[in-house]
Design a protein around this motif. Structure first.
Motif, PDB file in Angstrom:
ATOM      1  N   HIS A  13       0.770  -1.196  -0.359  1.00 35.09           N
ATOM      2  CA  HIS A  13      -0.023  -0.017   0.092  1.00 35.09           C
ATOM      3  C   HIS A  13       0.997   1.543   0.025  1.00 35.09           C
ATOM      4  CE1 HIS A  13       1.040  -0.624   4.118  1.00 35.09           C
ATOM      5  NE2 HIS A  13       1.039   0.859   4.566  1.00 35.09           N
ATOM      6  N   LYS A  14       2.224   0.934   0.038  1.00 42.41           N
ATOM      7  CA  LYS A  14       2.575   2.516   0.130  1.00 42.41           C
ATOM      8  C   LYS A  14       3.043   2.740  -1.726  1.00 42.41           C
ATOM      9  CE  LYS A  14       4.485   0.685   4.474  1.00 42.41           C
ATOM     10  NZ  LYS A  14       5.934   0.621   5.266  1.00 42.41           N
ATOM     11  N   PRO A  15       3.050   4.101  -1.625  1.00 51.51           N
ATOM     12  CA  PRO A  15       4.067   4.938  -2.881  1.00 51.51           C
ATOM     13  C   PRO A  15       5.295   4.411  -3.175  1.00 51.51           C
ATOM     14  CG  PRO A  15       2.727   6.075  -1.548  1.00 51.51           C
ATOM     15  CD  PRO A  15       2.707   4.861  -0.996  1.00 51.51           C
ATOM     16  N   ALA A  16       5.224   3.929  -3.902  1.00 52.47           N
ATOM     17  CA  ALA A  16       7.435   3.536  -4.751  1.00 52.47           C
ATOM     18  C   ALA A  16       7.075   4.865  -5.499  1.00 52.47           C
ATOM     19  CB  ALA A  16       7.276   2.438  -5.127  1.00 52.47           C
ATOM     20  N   PRO A  33      -4.141   3.058  -3.146  1.00 52.12           N
ATOM     21  CA  PRO A  33      -4.431   2.144  -2.270  1.00 52.12           C
ATOM     22  C   PRO A  33      -6.218   3.153  -1.740  1.00 52.12           C
ATOM     23  CG  PRO A  33      -2.542   2.721  -1.190  1.00 52.12           C
ATOM     24  CD  PRO A  33      -2.983   3.331  -2.724  1.00 52.12           C
ATOM     25  N   TRP A  34      -6.721   2.344  -0.621  1.00 53.30           N
ATOM     26  CA  TRP A  34      -7.401   3.129   0.882  1.00 53.30           C
ATOM     27  C   TRP A  34      -6.818   3.244   1.615  1.00 53.30           C
ATOM     28  CZ3 TRP A  34     -10.837  -2.099   0.547  1.00 53.30           C
ATOM     29  CH2 TRP A  34     -11.891  -2.307  -0.389  1.00 53.30           C
ATOM     30  N   PRO A  35      -7.128   4.706   2.127  1.00 53.45           N
ATOM     31  CA  PRO A  35      -6.222   5.229   3.274  1.00 53.45           C
ATOM     32  C   PRO A  35      -6.308   4.432   4.651  1.00 53.45           C
ATOM     33  CG  PRO A  35      -8.498   6.213   3.040  1.00 53.45           C
ATOM     34  CD  PRO A  35      -8.015   5.131   2.075  1.00 53.45           C
ATOM     35  N   VAL A  36      -7.358   3.344   4.419  1.00 51.90           N
ATOM     36  CA  VAL A  36      -7.711   2.868   6.303  1.00 51.90           C
ATOM     37  C   VAL A  36      -7.636   1.189   5.865  1.00 51.90           C
ATOM     38  CG1 VAL A  36      -7.754   5.253   7.512  1.00 51.90           C
ATOM     39  CG2 VAL A  36      -9.552   3.184   6.494  1.00 51.90           C
ATOM     40  N   GLU A  41      -6.629  -5.379   3.327  1.00 50.34           N
ATOM     41  CA  GLU A  41      -8.098  -4.658   2.986  1.00 50.34           C
ATOM     42  C   GLU A  41      -7.063  -3.267   1.860  1.00 50.34           C
ATOM     43  OE1 GLU A  41     -10.327  -5.169   7.022  1.00 50.34           O
ATOM     44  OE2 GLU A  41      -9.107  -3.238   7.137  1.00 50.34           O
ATOM     45  N   ARG A  42      -5.839  -2.154   2.361  1.00 54.07           N
ATOM     46  CA  ARG A  42      -5.766  -1.177   2.109  1.00 54.07           C
ATOM     47  C   ARG A  42      -5.463  -1.725   0.417  1.00 54.07           C
ATOM     48  NH1 ARG A  42      -1.836   1.739   6.242  1.00 54.07           N
ATOM     49  NH2 ARG A  42      -2.045   3.429   5.035  1.00 54.07           N
ATOM     50  N   VAL A  43      -5.011  -2.773  -0.050  1.00 52.96           N
ATOM     51  CA  VAL A  43      -4.354  -3.454  -1.174  1.00 52.96           C
ATOM     52  C   VAL A  43      -5.425  -3.402  -1.970  1.00 52.96           C
ATOM     53  CG1 VAL A  43      -2.080  -3.580  -0.545  1.00 52.96           C
ATOM     54  CG2 VAL A  43      -3.439  -5.574  -0.868  1.00 52.96           C
ATOM     55  N   VAL A  44      -6.769  -3.725  -1.745  1.00 53.61           N
ATOM     56  CA  VAL A  44      -7.775  -4.674  -2.396  1.00 53.61           C
ATOM     57  C   VAL A  44      -8.345  -3.331  -3.491  1.00 53.61           C
ATOM     58  CG1 VAL A  44     -10.354  -4.672  -2.461  1.00 53.61           C
ATOM     59  CG2 VAL A  44      -8.779  -5.881  -0.540  1.00 53.61           C
ATOM     60  N   PRO A  45      -8.195  -2.030  -3.473  1.00 52.57           N
ATOM     61  CA  PRO A  45      -8.405  -1.780  -5.392  1.00 52.57           C
ATOM     62  C   PRO A  45      -7.637  -2.137  -5.511  1.00 52.57           C
ATOM     63  CG  PRO A  45      -8.170   0.056  -2.990  1.00 52.57           C
ATOM     64  CD  PRO A  45      -7.903  -1.513  -2.360  1.00 52.57           C
ATOM     65  N   ARG A  63      -2.945  -9.537 -24.357  1.00 53.23           N
ATOM     66  CA  ARG A  63      -1.567 -10.038 -23.703  1.00 53.23           C
ATOM     67  C   ARG A  63      -1.782  -9.044 -22.236  1.00 53.23           C
ATOM     68  NH1 ARG A  63       2.878 -13.924 -24.430  1.00 53.23           N
ATOM     69  NH2 ARG A  63       3.662 -11.885 -25.530  1.00 53.23           N
ATOM     70  N   PRO A  64      -2.523  -9.493 -21.321  1.00 51.29           N
ATOM     71  CA  PRO A  64      -2.344  -8.052 -20.386  1.00 51.29           C
ATOM     72  C   PRO A  64      -0.753  -8.682 -19.524  1.00 51.29           C
ATOM     73  CG  PRO A  64      -4.172  -9.907 -19.913  1.00 51.29           C
ATOM     74  CD  PRO A  64      -3.342 -10.303 -20.753  1.00 51.29           C
ATOM     75  N   VAL A  65       0.037  -7.673 -19.009  1.00 53.55           N
ATOM     76  CA  VAL A  65       1.440  -7.459 -18.411  1.00 53.55           C
ATOM     77  C   VAL A  65       1.643  -6.554 -17.244  1.00 53.55           C
ATOM     78  CG1 VAL A  65       4.089  -7.231 -18.516  1.00 53.55           C
ATOM     79  CG2 VAL A  65       2.450  -8.189 -20.431  1.00 53.55           C
ATOM     80  N   SER A  66       1.507  -7.015 -16.139  1.00 56.51           N
ATOM     81  CA  SER A  66       1.006  -6.528 -14.625  1.00 56.51           C
ATOM     82  C   SER A  66       3.105  -6.248 -13.775  1.00 56.51           C
ATOM     83  CB  SER A  66       0.065  -7.045 -13.840  1.00 56.51           C
ATOM     84  OG  SER A  66       0.786  -6.374 -12.285  1.00 56.51           O
ATOM     85  N   VAL A  67       3.327  -4.787 -14.204  1.00 59.86           N
ATOM     86  CA  VAL A  67       4.343  -4.247 -13.448  1.00 59.86           C
ATOM     87  C   VAL A  67       3.763  -3.584 -12.117  1.00 59.86           C
ATOM     88  CG1 VAL A  67       6.387  -2.731 -13.509  1.00 59.86           C
ATOM     89  CG2 VAL A  67       5.568  -3.778 -15.434  1.00 59.86           C
ATOM     90  N   ALA A  68       4.246  -4.234 -10.928  1.00 60.67           N
ATOM     91  CA  ALA A  68       4.466  -3.662  -9.232  1.00 60.67           C
ATOM     92  C   ALA A  68       5.678  -4.198  -8.783  1.00 60.67           C
ATOM     93  CB  ALA A  68       2.767  -4.509  -9.028  1.00 60.67           C
ATOM     94  N   GLY A  69       5.505  -3.300  -7.588  1.00 65.33           N
ATOM     95  CA  GLY A  69       6.467  -2.937  -6.620  1.00 65.33           C
ATOM     96  C   GLY A  69       6.231  -4.346  -5.695  1.00 65.33           C
ATOM     97  N   ASP A  70       5.543  -5.134  -5.577  1.00 68.35           N
ATOM     98  CA  ASP A  70       5.176  -6.780  -4.554  1.00 68.35           C
ATOM     99  C   ASP A  70       4.413  -7.892  -5.714  1.00 68.35           C
ATOM    100  OD1 ASP A  70       2.201  -6.607  -4.133  1.00 68.35           O
ATOM    101  OD2 ASP A  70       2.986  -4.398  -4.196  1.00 68.35           O
ATOM    102  N   CYS A  71       4.560  -8.856  -4.960  1.00 67.92           N
ATOM    103  CA  CYS A  71       3.861 -10.340  -5.329  1.00 67.92           C
ATOM    104  C   CYS A  71       2.756 -10.271  -4.820  1.00 67.92           C
ATOM    105  CB  CYS A  71       4.548 -11.244  -5.521  1.00 67.92           C
ATOM    106  SG  CYS A  71       6.196 -11.384  -5.615  1.00 67.92           S
TER     107      CYS A  71
END
Length: 257
Positions: A13-16, A33-36, A41-45, A63-71
């Protein structure tokens, strides 16, 4: 197959901010993410946004390709594939098992749990929120996972997950039929070649070996989706790890630099 990218510049949930610069023309950027609430719960959105994107792209025959900071973001990818009617085998590249539950974890780190979540074990907040149907363990191939907690190791050994301890074993194994979803956590690479990661582990796969494996997977023509859990951008001052990882990822996607 045309690739369509979504960038989620967050570590859970933390900006990178260092990852935000990866965005290229045509890439879609994830929201907030949700703020609380709890971490899950915060990463659900964020995961919901990924799921919507993946479903849209897969339905369009791309083909969808997701690039994110975590698994954890991989839950969104699988949920989106399911919404599009795609039932893949998951091939998961990682230095860690990500197979912890609250009962086995030593760190209580949610980022060490997503593969367990995907097969219906342990923490289910995100799974339920996405309407994700847990993947049968026999449809999961985990490669490397050289750094495991004791309880996680026991759970993995007694699961139906196929654990290949050497990445290049995928050069010899008959690959599963049907669509493939490939998740690539870049810490599977040896820290000698990709040092800027959050949780480095001794050993690992060489770039050359992973390139050969990714070329084989790409050659099947059946990689329906791919996701990347990135390096630690704030540690990659010279951009060397980024260059290595994106170059290897391009082999999987048919976008060699």
């Amino acid at each position: 197959m045309d690739n369509r990218y979504m960038l989620t510049p967050y570590f859970l949930h933390k900006p990178a901010p260092a990852l935000a610069a990866l965005a290229q023309a045509g890439w879609r950027e994830n929201g907030r993410p949700w703020p609380v609430g709890s971490v899950t719960e915060r990463v659900v959105p964020l995961c919901e946004c990924i799921a919507d994107f993946v479903a849209e792209v897969a339905r369009a025959g791309q083909r969808p390709v997701s690039v994110a900071g975590d698994c954890v973001s991989a839950l969104g990818v699988l949920a989106g594939l399911q919404r599009a009617g795609v039932s893949p085998t998951l091939i998961w590249f990682d230095a860690h098992g990500d197979f912890n539950t609250w009962e086995t974890t030593l760190s209580h780190f949610v980022g060490g749990m997503p593969l367990a979540m995907l097969v219906g074990r342990g923490e289910m907040t995100i799974v339920r929120a996405l309407g994700l149907q847990p993947l049968a363990e026999s449809r999961v191939w985990l490669t490397d996972a050289r750094d495991l907690d004791p309880g996680e190791r026991w759970a993995l050994k007694h699961s139906a997950v196929r654990h290949l301890q050497q990445v290049d074993a995928l050069l010899e194994q008959p690959l599963p039929d049907g669509p493939l979803y490939v998740h690539f956590d870049c810490d599977v690479l040896t820290p000698d070649e990709a040092p800027a990661v959050h949780y480095p582990a001794d050993g690992g796969c060489t770039v050359a070996a992973l390139q050969r494996v990714f070329r084989r997977l790409a050659g099947t023509g059946r990689v329906a989706a791919a996701s990347l859990s990135t390096w630690a951008g704030e540690l990659d001052e010279d951009g060397a790890t980024q260059d290595v990882v994106m170059g290897v990822f391009g082999e999987l996607l048919g976008e060699k630099s």
